[in-house]
Design a protein around this motif. Structure first.
Motif, PDB file in Angstrom:
ATOM      1  N   ALA A  21     -42.769  -9.235  39.435  1.00 35.39           N
ATOM      2  CA  ALA A  21     -43.530  -9.785  38.311  1.00 35.39           C
ATOM      3  C   ALA A  21     -44.921  -9.169  38.302  1.00 35.39           C
ATOM      4  CB  ALA A  21     -43.617 -11.303  38.402  1.00 35.39           C
ATOM      5  N   ARG A  22     -45.531  -9.198  37.133  1.00 35.97           N
ATOM      6  CA  ARG A  22     -46.849  -8.596  36.938  1.00 35.97           C
ATOM      7  C   ARG A  22     -47.699  -9.528  36.092  1.00 35.97           C
ATOM      8  NH1 ARG A  22     -47.613  -2.771  33.739  1.00 35.97           N
ATOM      9  NH2 ARG A  22     -49.764  -2.328  34.405  1.00 35.97           N
ATOM     10  N   HIS A  23     -49.007  -9.422  36.244  1.00 37.86           N
ATOM     11  CA  HIS A  23     -49.912 -10.233  35.419  1.00 37.86           C
ATOM     12  C   HIS A  23     -49.474 -10.127  33.964  1.00 37.86           C
ATOM     13  CE1 HIS A  23     -53.474 -11.898  33.613  1.00 37.86           C
ATOM     14  NE2 HIS A  23     -54.089 -12.040  34.791  1.00 37.86           N
ATOM     15  N   PRO A  24     -49.230 -11.261  33.293  1.00 34.90           N
ATOM     16  CA  PRO A  24     -48.644 -11.205  31.951  1.00 34.90           C
ATOM     17  C   PRO A  24     -49.510 -10.499  30.910  1.00 34.90           C
ATOM     18  CG  PRO A  24     -49.401 -13.428  32.471  1.00 34.90           C
ATOM     19  CD  PRO A  24     -49.443 -12.647  33.746  1.00 34.90           C
ATOM     20  N   LYS A  25     -50.809 -10.518  31.087  1.00 33.07           N
ATOM     21  CA  LYS A  25     -51.654  -9.820  30.113  1.00 33.07           C
ATOM     22  C   LYS A  25     -51.498  -8.308  30.246  1.00 33.07           C
ATOM     23  CE  LYS A  25     -55.024 -13.588  30.060  1.00 33.07           C
ATOM     24  NZ  LYS A  25     -56.397 -14.014  30.437  1.00 33.07           N
ATOM     25  N   ASP A  26     -51.352  -7.829  31.481  1.00 27.77           N
ATOM     26  CA  ASP A  26     -51.087  -6.403  31.676  1.00 27.77           C
ATOM     27  C   ASP A  26     -49.691  -6.034  31.189  1.00 27.77           C
ATOM     28  OD1 ASP A  26     -53.550  -5.541  32.654  1.00 27.77           O
ATOM     29  OD2 ASP A  26     -53.011  -5.908  34.751  1.00 27.77           O
ATOM     30  N   VAL A  27     -48.725  -6.930  31.391  1.00 25.92           N
ATOM     31  CA  VAL A  27     -47.377  -6.713  30.847  1.00 25.92           C
ATOM     32  C   VAL A  27     -47.451  -6.554  29.333  1.00 25.92           C
ATOM     33  CG1 VAL A  27     -45.112  -7.761  30.450  1.00 25.92           C
ATOM     34  CG2 VAL A  27     -46.169  -7.908  32.709  1.00 25.92           C
ATOM     35  N   LEU A  28     -48.161  -7.454  28.694  1.00 22.07           N
ATOM     36  CA  LEU A  28     -48.279  -7.427  27.232  1.00 22.07           C
ATOM     37  C   LEU A  28     -48.874  -6.104  26.754  1.00 22.07           C
ATOM     38  CD1 LEU A  28     -49.625 -10.303  24.992  1.00 22.07           C
ATOM     39  CD2 LEU A  28     -50.363  -7.962  24.617  1.00 22.07           C
ATOM     40  N   VAL A  29     -49.958  -5.671  27.382  1.00 27.84           N
ATOM     41  CA  VAL A  29     -50.619  -4.432  26.961  1.00 27.84           C
ATOM     42  C   VAL A  29     -49.684  -3.233  27.165  1.00 27.84           C
ATOM     43  CG1 VAL A  29     -52.478  -2.814  27.529  1.00 27.84           C
ATOM     44  CG2 VAL A  29     -52.962  -5.250  27.273  1.00 27.84           C
ATOM     45  N   SER A  30     -49.023  -3.173  28.318  1.00 30.16           N
ATOM     46  CA  SER A  30     -48.113  -2.066  28.592  1.00 30.16           C
ATOM     47  C   SER A  30     -46.930  -2.073  27.623  1.00 30.16           C
ATOM     48  CB  SER A  30     -47.613  -2.156  30.035  1.00 30.16           C
ATOM     49  OG  SER A  30     -46.787  -1.058  30.351  1.00 30.16           O
ATOM     50  N   PHE A  31     -46.400  -3.260  27.329  1.00 28.52           N
ATOM     51  CA  PHE A  31     -45.280  -3.384  26.400  1.00 28.52           C
ATOM     52  C   PHE A  31     -45.699  -2.987  24.984  1.00 28.52           C
ATOM     53  CE2 PHE A  31     -41.398  -6.359  25.606  1.00 28.52           C
ATOM     54  CZ  PHE A  31     -40.555  -5.263  25.641  1.00 28.52           C
ATOM     55  N   TYR A  32     -46.916  -3.320  24.615  1.00 28.47           N
ATOM     56  CA  TYR A  32     -47.449  -2.931  23.304  1.00 28.47           C
ATOM     57  C   TYR A  32     -47.450  -1.407  23.163  1.00 28.47           C
ATOM     58  CZ  TYR A  32     -51.098  -1.842  19.846  1.00 28.47           C
ATOM     59  OH  TYR A  32     -51.802  -1.314  18.798  1.00 28.47           O
ATOM     60  N   HIS A  33     -47.949  -0.720  24.167  1.00 23.27           N
ATOM     61  CA  HIS A  33     -47.993   0.742  24.106  1.00 23.27           C
ATOM     62  C   HIS A  33     -46.590   1.345  24.175  1.00 23.27           C
ATOM     63  CE1 HIS A  33     -52.317   1.400  24.019  1.00 23.27           C
ATOM     64  NE2 HIS A  33     -52.448   0.432  24.918  1.00 23.27           N
ATOM     65  N   PHE A  34     -45.689   0.695  24.906  1.00 26.79           N
ATOM     66  CA  PHE A  34     -44.308   1.172  24.961  1.00 26.79           C
ATOM     67  C   PHE A  34     -43.632   1.041  23.599  1.00 26.79           C
ATOM     68  CE2 PHE A  34     -39.777   0.638  26.514  1.00 26.79           C
ATOM     69  CZ  PHE A  34     -39.611   1.983  26.816  1.00 26.79           C
ATOM     70  N   HIS A  35     -43.912  -0.039  22.899  1.00 28.74           N
ATOM     71  CA  HIS A  35     -43.391  -0.179  21.533  1.00 28.74           C
ATOM     72  C   HIS A  35     -43.892   0.953  20.637  1.00 28.74           C
ATOM     73  CE1 HIS A  35     -41.899  -4.172  22.517  1.00 28.74           C
ATOM     74  NE2 HIS A  35     -41.454  -4.320  21.289  1.00 28.74           N
ATOM     75  N   ARG A  36     -45.091   1.415  20.862  1.00 29.71           N
ATOM     76  CA  ARG A  36     -45.644   2.479  20.043  1.00 29.71           C
ATOM     77  C   ARG A  36     -44.926   3.808  20.274  1.00 29.71           C
ATOM     78  NH1 ARG A  36     -50.696   3.835  21.584  1.00 29.71           N
ATOM     79  NH2 ARG A  36     -50.966   4.977  19.635  1.00 29.71           N
ATOM     80  N   MET A  37     -44.428   4.039  21.504  1.00 28.14           N
ATOM     81  CA  MET A  37     -43.840   5.348  21.814  1.00 28.14           C
ATOM     82  C   MET A  37     -42.313   5.358  21.786  1.00 28.14           C
ATOM     83  SD  MET A  37     -42.461   5.752  25.260  1.00 28.14           S
ATOM     84  CE  MET A  37     -43.150   7.260  25.919  1.00 28.14           C
ATOM     85  N   ALA A  38     -41.659   4.200  21.872  1.00 33.93           N
ATOM     86  CA  ALA A  38     -40.198   4.140  21.918  1.00 33.93           C
ATOM     87  C   ALA A  38     -39.629   3.880  20.527  1.00 33.93           C
ATOM     88  CB  ALA A  38     -39.749   3.048  22.884  1.00 33.93           C
ATOM     89  N   SER A  39     -38.824   4.796  20.034  1.00 37.19           N
ATOM     90  CA  SER A  39     -38.291   4.675  18.677  1.00 37.19           C
ATOM     91  C   SER A  39     -37.242   3.577  18.549  1.00 37.19           C
ATOM     92  CB  SER A  39     -37.686   6.014  18.238  1.00 37.19           C
ATOM     93  OG  SER A  39     -38.663   7.024  18.223  1.00 37.19           O
ATOM     94  N   PHE A  40     -36.694   3.123  19.687  1.00 37.73           N
ATOM     95  CA  PHE A  40     -35.696   2.056  19.623  1.00 37.73           C
ATOM     96  C   PHE A  40     -36.337   0.665  19.667  1.00 37.73           C
ATOM     97  CE2 PHE A  40     -35.949   3.800  23.937  1.00 37.73           C
ATOM     98  CZ  PHE A  40     -36.318   2.694  24.679  1.00 37.73           C
TER      99      PHE A  40
END
Length: 304
Positions: A137-156
């Protein structure tokens, strides 16, 4: 994540649309990677006592722990680390590609597996075995930020309309993979019921050698100092960011575009502070307190 054969150049799938959505047990998954059949098969999977399962919510240090576990079990043979992509070394149980990767595994060695599924999907099968589970598990705010950027780069995954909108959906558990809060609480509630170790992204970052020794002891794989040094070197952010087997640069740009955001972006603790407004932080803390007050484990991070 994309469906690839180990050791081959990746190819985009033509069988499922990049923007398709699969809903399973009320949870949204990218349809490009999942099907009803693959999700049902994951829930019915028969674990062996020698299996090692890595369970995480997305963007919680999954690729990092895949690298560490691969190195712990590589027995000094670094060829897979350099030439076999992480998703083939430790495939996701629930992905359409899983059975193909499973068939390629050496039956004489422990199977290293990965999942983003909620605990309730796998707990019945896991309780029938002595398979080892590593939950990160990871600090949820860091998870959110990383997931946000992943949404930007992943076409799926859908491109976020704004960071504010992404925060709101994350807190409501309405995005892909649904609620971080439920995911963490469900898995941690099973600490006493499964052969399970809980590790945080933060301890991997702040005390990597201590975390590695904790893992090796749990896995029954004692390591010498030189082996520890090798693992720590080959699982460092700088090494993984340059490794084509770990940095997802093998994936075609139409599927994951590093020009929009690198897959391995920063590898730091506390990056959320560069993104959250005071108002977003206050709202997040209120939701966190309400949702995590009944968590069975005292989580080790500060929310401020």
């Amino acid at each position: 994540m994309p469906r690839l054969s180990a050791g081959t150049e990746p190819r985009a799938s033509m069988s499922r649309d990049l923007d398709s959505v699969e809903v399973f047990d009320g949870i949204c998954f990218p349809g490009y990677l999942h099907s009803p059949e693959s999700l049902q098969a994951a829930c019915a999977f028969q674990f062996q006592d020698t299996d090692v399962l890595l369970a995480t919510f997305p963007k919680s240090g999954t690729t990092w722990m895949q690298q560490i576990l691969s190195l712990i079990f590589c027995e000094g043979d670094l060829r897979p680390i350099h030439h076999c992509p992480s998703w083939a070394r430790m495939p996701w149980l629930e992905h359409i590609s899983f059975q193909g990767f499973l068939a390629q595994m050496d039956p004489a060695r422990p199977r290293l597996l990965t999942t983003h599924l909620q605990a309730r999907a796998l707990a019945p099968a896991l309780k029938k075995s002595n398979a080892r589970v590593v939950y990160v598990a990871r600090h949820p705010k860091d998870v959110l930020v990383s997931f946000y950027h992943f949404h930007r780069m992943a076409s799926f995954l859908p491109d976020p309309s704004s960071f504010q909108d992404f925060v709101d959906k994350f807190l409501e558990g309405k995005g892909f993979y649904n609620s971080w809060f439920d995911h963490v609480k469900e898995w941690l509630s099973l600490l006493q019921d499964l052969n399970m170790l809980f590790v945080t992204y933060e301890e991997l970052h702040q005390e990597p050698r201590r975390a590695l020794r904790k893992l090796s002891e749990f896995l029954g794989r004692p390591l010498g100092v030189q082996e520890e040094d090798l693992i720590l070197g080959h699982s460092s952010f700088s090494f993984m960011r340059q490794s084509r087997a770990a940095n997802y640069s093998l994936v075609p740009r139409e599927i994951m575009d590093p020009a929009r955001s690198p897959f391995l972006r920063k590898g730091v603790v506390g990056d959320w502070q560069e993104h959250f407004t005071p108002e977003q932080n206050e709202k997040f803390n209120a939701v966190y307190q309400a949702k995590m007050s009944d968590c069975s484990v005292c989580l080790p991070w500060s929310m401020d």
